[in-house]
Scaffold this motif. Structure first.
Motif, mmCIF file in Angstrom:
data_model
loop_
_atom_site.group_PDB
_atom_site.id
_atom_site.type_symbol
_atom_site.label_atom_id
_atom_site.label_comp_id
_atom_site.label_asym_id
_atom_site.label_seq_id
_atom_site.Cartn_x
_atom_site.Cartn_y
_atom_site.Cartn_z
ATOM 1 N N LEU A 341 0.824 -1.199 0.000
ATOM 2 C CA LEU A 341 0.000 0.000 0.000
ATOM 3 C C LEU A 341 0.862 1.255 0.000
ATOM 4 O O LEU A 341 1.894 1.312 0.671
ATOM 5 N N HIS A 343 0.541 5.798 -0.322
ATOM 6 C CA HIS A 343 -0.314 6.983 -0.278
ATOM 7 C C HIS A 343 0.237 8.007 -1.256
ATOM 8 O O HIS A 343 1.429 8.328 -1.230
ATOM 9 N N SER A 353 -5.892 13.023 -2.977
ATOM 10 C CA SER A 353 -5.311 12.088 -2.026
ATOM 11 C C SER A 353 -5.764 10.691 -2.407
ATOM 12 O O SER A 353 -6.966 10.386 -2.400
ATOM 13 N N ASP A 355 -5.010 6.337 -2.246
ATOM 14 C CA ASP A 355 -4.368 5.166 -1.661
ATOM 15 C C ASP A 355 -4.450 4.036 -2.673
ATOM 16 O O ASP A 355 -5.540 3.692 -3.160
#
Length: 488
Positions: A341, A343, A353, A355
């Protein structure tokens, strides 16, 4: 009453007394100024007649306190400044003869030595090397030596140390990602026949198109002949359909299917075929349709242009889904895995933003930047992500426990990492360590240091300089073995 001659003699005598007093005071002042000495807190063997900076480490020289009058004079008749003014002699109460001078060294290059007092090419005095400076415990680190520093030098230099601890540190990898069109959503438009463009319906780069929308129409002799062949095959099949022989009827049907299939392989649209079937008349210009919805990212076609199958007329890109590629350094490769993962943020759009997880890791490094590329995939229905944009990528790498010290304690020489261990009592030992990971201003070690051992975090570069100097002096002593002063 005194005569004029007597008065004149008295005035002359008074003037001589005043001149003598001034000369005596001046001589005392000169002696006081000349007797003032300065030395380096880190290199107390370097002593100067005036204030300034140490030529070895650059630290400001400090006055020598509690200086005793020189009690030793060398063969030239001058006072022996080093032997009489060295602070270690004064503080210990030892006499100058108790410190054995092995040789003299160049203050700028300790490998240049002399058995007698000398000056370098810039006129600087060679610094005496005493026996205790080369009899210190040997260091396990090649090119370094353990050193002892006085309390005064520690205070002036601002040396600070902290204890190593057991911690789990996580490392955040930060890099820049580049937005790219997904390669699976790019289409190049070619014709499968030769001809001439008669009409352009999409005539500018960047124009939005829909799936099935007309891009252009082309006149082709080959395509026109194929239409006529198909219409004749249909007429023949109609006549054969009245035959009582099944093979004849099937032959007519096969002929129609083959002629139609030929047109389909030329990418003739289905509604265009239905039109010529309904009218029974071939059409001069055949339209070319867009296979996907997207934007025209390349156009190399103009009305009246002759084209052939080798020419790329349009490139259409669907930007509803994009790739973001980021690069990681070689030492981070072992901690990067598919599905990890990350960001992503935009440096120019605070509302962006995202993810996402790594969808693919390229199996090779960039030969120029020595970095590894990874790919993220994102939906982009609102078209906020545009090709060639930069985004910030932050990814937490795997964390593990170990001996942790402040990153500022590590001196990276390029080939190895060195720390200075505070053994107490002003003694410091150089130690080579191996760093497994860095993060949040800390370094996790695999070996070289134990928990609770104290390492220097401030002014360690001064200790590094002094340690290298002591090692160089010891090496010079072994190699040159100069004759000690005074035949000792």
């Amino acid at each position: 009453m005194n005569s004029p001659r007597t008065k004149h003699a008295a005035v002359s005598l008074l003037a001589l007394v005043l001149v003598a007093a001034v000369l005596i005071l001046a001589a005392c002042g000169t002696h006081t100024a000349e007797s003032a000495k300065w030395h380096c807190p880190m290199h107390p063997t370097y002593i100067s007649d005036k204030a300034g900076d140490c030529p070895i480490c650059g630290m400001r020289l400090v006055p020598i306190k509690n200086e005793r009058p020189p009690d030793n004079v060398d063969e030239t008749g001058k006072h022996s400044e080093v032997e009489s003014n060295d602070p270690s002699l004064i503080n210990s109460g030892a006499t100058p003869g108790e410190r054995k001078i092995l040789f003299y060294r160049n203050p700028m290059d300790p490998k240049i030595t002399s058995a007698e007092p000398a000056k370098d090419s810039m006129g600087m005095d060679f610094v005496p090397v005493f026996a205790e400076e080369v009899t210190a415990d040997a260091s396990k680190v090649d090119g370094y030596a353990s050193i002892d520093v006085s309390n005064e030098a520690l205070q002036v230099a601002g040396v600070k140390s902290v204890a190593a601890t057991i911690e789990t540190i996580g490392r955040t990898a930060r890099t820049i990602g580049t937005v790219l069109p997904a390669e699976t959503e790019i289409r190049h438009i070619h014709t499968k026949f030769s001809g001439w463009i008669e009409k352009l319906y999409v005539n500018s780069t960047g124009q939005s198109v829909r799936r099935g929308q007309r891009l252009l129409s082309i006149y082709s002799q080959e395509l026109l002949a194929s239409q006529e062949e198909y219409l004749r095959a249909r007429a023949t099949a109609d006549r054969f359909s009245q035959s009582s022989i099944a093979e004849v009827r099937r032959g007519g049907e096969d002929l129609v299917r083959a002629a139609r299939r030929r047109l389909e392989l030329f990418d003739v649209p289905e509604d265009f075929l239905r039109t010529i079937e309904a009218t029974g008349t071939p059409v001069r210009a055949v339209p070319i349709l867009s296979p996907i919805s997207g934007f025209v990212t390349m156009k190399d076609s103009y009305e009246g242009q002759q084209v052939d199958p080798s020419m790329d007329l349009f490139t259409i890109t669907d930007l509803s889904r994009v790739w973001i590629e980021a690069e990681f350094y070689q030492y981070e490769v072992q901690d990067v895995t598919v599905g990890q993962l990350a960001h992503l943020t935009s440096p120019y759009d605070a509302t962006l933003s995202l993810d996402g997880r790594i969808s693919y890791i390229y199996p090779y490094l960039d030969p120029e930047s020595r970095t590894l590329r990874v790919r993220f995939e994102f939906s982009n229905s609102d078209l906020k992500l545009k090709p060639a944009m930069f985004v910030n990528v932050e990814m937490q790498l795997q964390a593990s426990a170990g001996v942790v010290i402040p990153d500022s304690a590590v001196i990276d020489t390029g080939t190895r990492q060195i720390v200075f261990v505070d053994l107490g009592g002003g003694r410091f030992e150089p130690r080579e360590v191996t760093i497994a990971a860095r993060g949040d201003g800390k370094a996790r070690l695999t070996h070289g240091l134990s928990v609770n051992e104290r390492v220097v975090t401030k002014a360690n570069f001064l200790l590094d300089s002094e340690s290298r100097l002591r090692a160089a002096i010891a090496e010079s002593t072994i190699k040159s073995n100069p004759r000690p002063r005074g035949g000792q």
